[in-house]
Write an enzyme that holds these catalytic residues in place. Structure first.
Site, PDB file in Angstrom:
ATOM      1  N   LYS A 186      -5.915  -3.538  -8.724  1.00 47.99           N
ATOM      2  CA  LYS A 186      -6.477  -2.225  -9.096  1.00 47.99           C
ATOM      3  C   LYS A 186      -5.437  -1.435  -9.874  1.00 47.99           C
ATOM      4  O   LYS A 186      -4.238  -1.696  -9.781  1.00 47.99           O
ATOM      5  CB  LYS A 186      -6.917  -1.419  -7.872  1.00 47.99           C
ATOM      6  CG  LYS A 186      -5.800  -1.077  -6.854  1.00 47.99           C
ATOM      7  CD  LYS A 186      -5.014   0.207  -7.158  1.00 47.99           C
ATOM      8  CE  LYS A 186      -3.931   0.481  -6.135  1.00 47.99           C
ATOM      9  NZ  LYS A 186      -2.737   1.115  -6.637  1.00 47.99           N
ATOM     10  N   LEU A 224      -0.185  -2.368  -7.949  1.00 45.99           N
ATOM     11  CA  LEU A 224      -1.514  -2.866  -8.327  1.00 45.99           C
ATOM     12  C   LEU A 224      -2.306  -3.353  -7.115  1.00 45.99           C
ATOM     13  O   LEU A 224      -3.344  -4.003  -7.259  1.00 45.99           O
ATOM     14  CB  LEU A 224      -1.374  -4.012  -9.345  1.00 45.99           C
ATOM     15  CG  LEU A 224      -0.628  -3.671 -10.645  1.00 45.99           C
ATOM     16  CD1 LEU A 224      -0.407  -4.933 -11.475  1.00 45.99           C
ATOM     17  CD2 LEU A 224      -1.402  -2.638 -11.465  1.00 45.99           C
ATOM     18  N   ALA A 225      -1.811  -3.049  -5.917  1.00 48.98           N
ATOM     19  CA  ALA A 225      -2.477  -3.412  -4.656  1.00 48.98           C
ATOM     20  C   ALA A 225      -2.641  -4.919  -4.484  1.00 48.98           C
ATOM     21  O   ALA A 225      -3.598  -5.379  -3.865  1.00 48.98           O
ATOM     22  CB  ALA A 225      -3.834  -2.708  -4.514  1.00 48.98           C
ATOM     23  N   GLY A 235      -0.990  -7.095  -2.602  1.00 54.89           N
ATOM     24  CA  GLY A 235      -1.001  -7.482  -1.188  1.00 54.89           C
ATOM     25  C   GLY A 235      -2.274  -7.019  -0.500  1.00 54.89           C
ATOM     26  O   GLY A 235      -2.869  -7.756   0.301  1.00 54.89           O
ATOM     27  N   ASP A 244      -4.942   1.019   1.090  1.00 55.47           N
ATOM     28  CA  ASP A 244      -5.668   0.583  -0.114  1.00 55.47           C
ATOM     29  C   ASP A 244      -6.652  -0.555   0.174  1.00 55.47           C
ATOM     30  O   ASP A 244      -7.412  -0.941  -0.720  1.00 55.47           O
ATOM     31  CB  ASP A 244      -4.682   0.088  -1.184  1.00 55.47           C
ATOM     32  CG  ASP A 244      -4.008   1.230  -1.922  1.00 55.47           C
ATOM     33  OD1 ASP A 244      -4.528   2.361  -1.872  1.00 55.47           O
ATOM     34  OD2 ASP A 244      -2.960   0.984  -2.549  1.00 55.47           O
TER      35      ASP A 244
HETATM   36  O1  C5P Z   1      -1.110   2.269   4.242  1.00 60.18           O
HETATM   37  P1  C5P Z   1      -0.003   1.455   3.704  1.00 60.18           P
HETATM   38  O2  C5P Z   1       0.673   0.616   4.767  1.00 60.18           O
HETATM   39  O3  C5P Z   1      -0.365   0.621   2.522  1.00 60.18           O
HETATM   40  O4  C5P Z   1       1.076   2.481   3.195  1.00 60.18           O
HETATM   41  C1  C5P Z   1       2.395   2.098   2.867  1.00 60.18           C
HETATM   42  C2  C5P Z   1       3.314   3.296   2.964  1.00 60.18           C
HETATM   43  O5  C5P Z   1       3.024   4.229   1.924  1.00 60.18           O
HETATM   44  C3  C5P Z   1       3.160   4.089   4.242  1.00 60.18           C
HETATM   45  O6  C5P Z   1       3.973   3.542   5.261  1.00 60.18           O
HETATM   46  C4  C5P Z   1       3.638   5.456   3.820  1.00 60.18           C
HETATM   47  O7  C5P Z   1       5.034   5.489   3.790  1.00 60.18           O
HETATM   48  C5  C5P Z   1       3.144   5.556   2.385  1.00 60.18           C
HETATM   49  N1  C5P Z   1       1.847   6.229   2.262  1.00 60.18           N
HETATM   50  C6  C5P Z   1       1.781   7.596   2.440  1.00 60.18           C
HETATM   51  N2  C5P Z   1       0.571   8.233   2.334  1.00 60.18           N
HETATM   52  C7  C5P Z   1      -0.544   7.534   2.019  1.00 60.18           C
HETATM   53  C8  C5P Z   1      -0.498   6.142   1.819  1.00 60.18           C
HETATM   54  C9  C5P Z   1       0.733   5.523   1.948  1.00 60.18           C
HETATM   55  O8  C5P Z   1       2.788   8.244   2.704  1.00 60.18           O
HETATM   56  N3  C5P Z   1      -1.699   8.181   1.912  1.00 60.18           N
END
Ligand code: C5P
Length: 306
Positions: free
Chosen positions: A11, A101-102, A104, A138
């Site tokens: 994405k 690009l998401a 993972g 994501d």
């Molecule tokens: O949700 P995910 O594990 O992909 O997020 C990775 C990191 O990105 C989180 O640990 C956080 O540090 C940051 N993040 C954030 N706010 C969001 C999404 C992600 O601070 N809305």
């Protein structure tokens, strides 16, 4: 069924605005996300034991351990389903790692969708979305794909009309990966929320109105925005420099808009048509040996059975 293959789309963020801090440590976001036709390929094969194993091709490009979202997705489903057996996951990576690009997240979404079929679990879309949100912010979008608004920490996904044909050049400094955790942490540490240049400027409203009215890309390109550029570009000169090259190539190659996707390190340059994108991609490949570039298009879905 002994094996099943799927493709999982990357994405881009047409929009990423950080609108608040959350008590759970995440940030409150308004994002517009778009699937593109840069895809990883995932193959699931039954194992004779009950182990969950992962092989990444090319080897070493992404971790093949329990931190990989493909394996974490498999484990979530495996743990809630007694006697389902084991599976070997082969992940052919085409989406750059640490590219914003998401890559993972979409692999994790594909494993959820794939194993739901493969193990005949009968989970509906809402069930899969709940599991996806546990895997990462994501991942729910990656289950859905197309064009969508994502709010909350990114997991609240509302479909938008599919943007018709969208052509762009993706460009990324080779061997540079940006950590998403670092980007958000630095955004908070530098207190950038209080100095938002788009606060009160109606960027997201303008963009959403145009997309909902199926306006042509030329009309909404000026409203694209990414708050994380404010932390990533000052710390990564190579990305800032690449952005300026993409914004000012030869005059007849100038794109409609250039923006970083997610927390970088990938930038995208929206082009008027495919010929324009191919010419800009060639220009980047010839003049920027330290950069990798792809010509890609928007697509209306994310995960597909192969
Ligand atoms: O949700 P995910 O594990 O992909 O997020 C990775 C990191 O990105 C989180 O640990 C956080 O540090 C940051 N993040 C954030 N706010 C969001 C999404 C992600 O601070 N809305």
């Amino acid at each position: 069924m002994r094996s099943l293959s799927l493709t999982a789309a990357a994405k881009i963020n047409l929009y990423l605005e950080i609108t608040g801090d959350r008590p759970d440590g995440y940030h409150e976001l308004v994002m517009v996300l778009q699937s593109i036709d840069l895809r990883d390929r995932i193959t699931l094969r039954r194992r004779s034991d009950d182990h969950l194993t992962l092989e990444v091709i090319p080897e070493g490009l992404a971790p093949a351990d329990a931190t990989n979202l493909a394996l974490r997705a498999a484990r979530i489903l495996w743990e809630r389903t007694p006697n389902v057996g084991g599976v070997h996951i082969t992940l052919e990576k085409h989406i750059p790692v640490g590219g914003g690009l998401a890559g993972g997240s979409t692999d994790g979404a594909a494993v959820l969708v794939g194993l739901n079929h493969f193990w005949d679990l009968g989970l509906n879309h809402a069930d899969l979305c709940t599991l996806a949100a546990q895997l990462g912010s994501d991942v729910p979008f990656c289950l859905q794909g197309g064009t969508a608004l994502a709010t909350g920490r990114g997991e609240v996904v509302t479909p938008l009309p599919n943007v018709g044909s969208l052509t762009m050049v993706l460009a990324k400094p080779k061997a540079l990966a940006v950590s998403t955790v670092w980007a958000y942490k630095t955004f908070r540490a530098e207190r950038l929320l209080s100095t938002s240049p788009v606060h009160g400027q109606h960027y997201s409203q303008n963009l959403l109105r145009a997309l909902n009215h199926h306006a042509p890309v030329e009309e909404w390109a000026p409203w694209l925005y990414n708050d994380l550029e404010r932390v990533v570009l000052p710390h990564h000169g190579a990305i800032a420099q690449l952005k300026s090259v993409l914004q000012n190539p030869e005059p007849d190659l100038r794109p409609l808009q250039v923006l970083m996707s997610g927390s970088g390190a990938t930038l995208f340059a929206l082009c008027g048509d495919r010929a324009h994108a191919i010419a800009l991609g060639e220009f980047i490949r010839h003049t920027q040996p330290e950069v990798e570039a792809w010509v890609v298009h928007g697509q209306g879905h994310s995960i597909a059975l192969d």
